[in-house]
Motif scaffolding. Structure first.
Motif, short mmCIF file in Angstrom:
data_model
loop_
_atom_site.label_atom_id
_atom_site.label_comp_id
_atom_site.label_asym_id
_atom_site.label_seq_id
_atom_site.Cartn_x
_atom_site.Cartn_y
_atom_site.Cartn_z
N UNK A 32 0.83 -1.21 0.00
CA UNK A 32 0.00 0.00 0.00
C UNK A 32 0.87 1.27 0.00
N UNK A 33 0.21 2.41 0.01
CA UNK A 33 0.92 3.69 -0.02
C UNK A 33 1.89 3.86 1.14
N UNK A 34 1.47 3.45 2.33
CA UNK A 34 2.36 3.61 3.49
C UNK A 34 3.57 2.70 3.37
N UNK A 35 3.36 1.52 2.82
CA UNK A 35 4.49 0.59 2.61
C UNK A 35 5.47 1.21 1.62
N UNK A 36 4.94 1.77 0.55
CA UNK A 36 5.80 2.44 -0.45
C UNK A 36 6.59 3.55 0.24
N UNK A 37 5.88 4.37 1.04
CA UNK A 37 6.55 5.50 1.70
C UNK A 37 7.64 5.01 2.65
N UNK A 38 7.35 4.00 3.47
CA UNK A 38 8.35 3.52 4.45
C UNK A 38 9.56 2.93 3.74
N UNK A 39 9.32 2.19 2.65
CA UNK A 39 10.45 1.58 1.93
C UNK A 39 11.27 2.67 1.25
N UNK A 40 10.59 3.64 0.66
CA UNK A 40 11.30 4.75 0.01
C UNK A 40 12.13 5.53 1.04
N UNK A 41 11.53 5.78 2.20
CA UNK A 41 12.23 6.52 3.26
C UNK A 41 13.47 5.76 3.73
N UNK A 42 13.34 4.46 3.89
CA UNK A 42 14.49 3.70 4.40
C UNK A 42 15.64 3.75 3.40
N UNK A 43 15.35 3.80 2.11
CA UNK A 43 16.45 3.87 1.14
C UNK A 43 17.23 5.19 1.31
N UNK A 44 16.50 6.26 1.66
CA UNK A 44 17.18 7.54 1.88
C UNK A 44 17.92 7.54 3.22
N UNK A 45 17.31 6.90 4.22
CA UNK A 45 17.93 6.89 5.56
C UNK A 45 19.27 6.16 5.54
N UNK A 46 19.39 5.10 4.74
CA UNK A 46 20.62 4.29 4.81
C UNK A 46 21.73 4.75 3.87
N UNK A 47 21.36 5.46 2.82
CA UNK A 47 22.38 5.85 1.85
C UNK A 47 23.43 6.75 2.51
N UNK A 48 24.69 6.33 2.39
CA UNK A 48 25.79 7.09 3.00
C UNK A 48 26.13 6.61 4.41
#
Ligand code: FES
Length: 149
Positions: free
Chosen positions: A76-92
């Protein structure tokens, strides 16, 4: 006339969504970052939650630092948002730092989540851990990279 009704309905739905979700969540939901599965990932994880949604996460790591992280999901939308957010949180971040990212950290980054959506953050966190487990495993057994997925 039909268009007016459609626009009004859409505006009403958006208002309801804004009452439940922060601008951060809506932004990642509408414009997900880093969507896709990397063919040459150093670590890959796939987890299906109790709700039936699946997230896949790939990481590319150099010198123990995550250079790139991507995701895919049928959720769902929230799953998309959480997965997208985690990709930004971990980069670097280093792999050790990324290991510390959990459900609460994602929810905090989201600016809060309704109670019945918190499991989406947990699914994203669990999928990241699985991708990092796979990375660690491949490092200890380098040949596994060629038999990924
Ligand atoms: Fe299943 Fe979000 S509704 S993970």
């Amino acid at each position: 006339m039909m268009d007016d009704i459609g626009d009004e309905l859409q505006a009403e739905i958006m208002n309801e969504i804004r009452k439940r979700y922060s601008a951060t969540v809506i932004g990642h939901w509408q414009q997900p970052r880093n969507w896709g599965i990397m063919g040459d990932a150093d670590g890959y994880g796939k987890v299906t939650g109790p709700c039936g949604d699946t997230i896949e996460i790939s990481v590319q790591v150099k010198d123990r630092t995550i250079q790139k992280c991507t995701f895919d999901t049928d959720g769902c939308g929230t799953t998309i948002a959480c997965a997208s957010i985690i990709t930004e949180m971990v980069t670097g971040k280093t792999v050790i730092e990324a290991r510390r990212i959990n459900e609460s950290g994602i929810i905090e980054f989201c600016g809060g989540l309704p109670d019945d959506d918190r499991h989406c953050a947990l699914l994203a966190a669990n999928t990241l851990q699985k991708a990092l487990d796979d990375y660690d495993e491949r490092r200890s057994e380098a040949w596994k990279k060629y038999y990924a997925r």
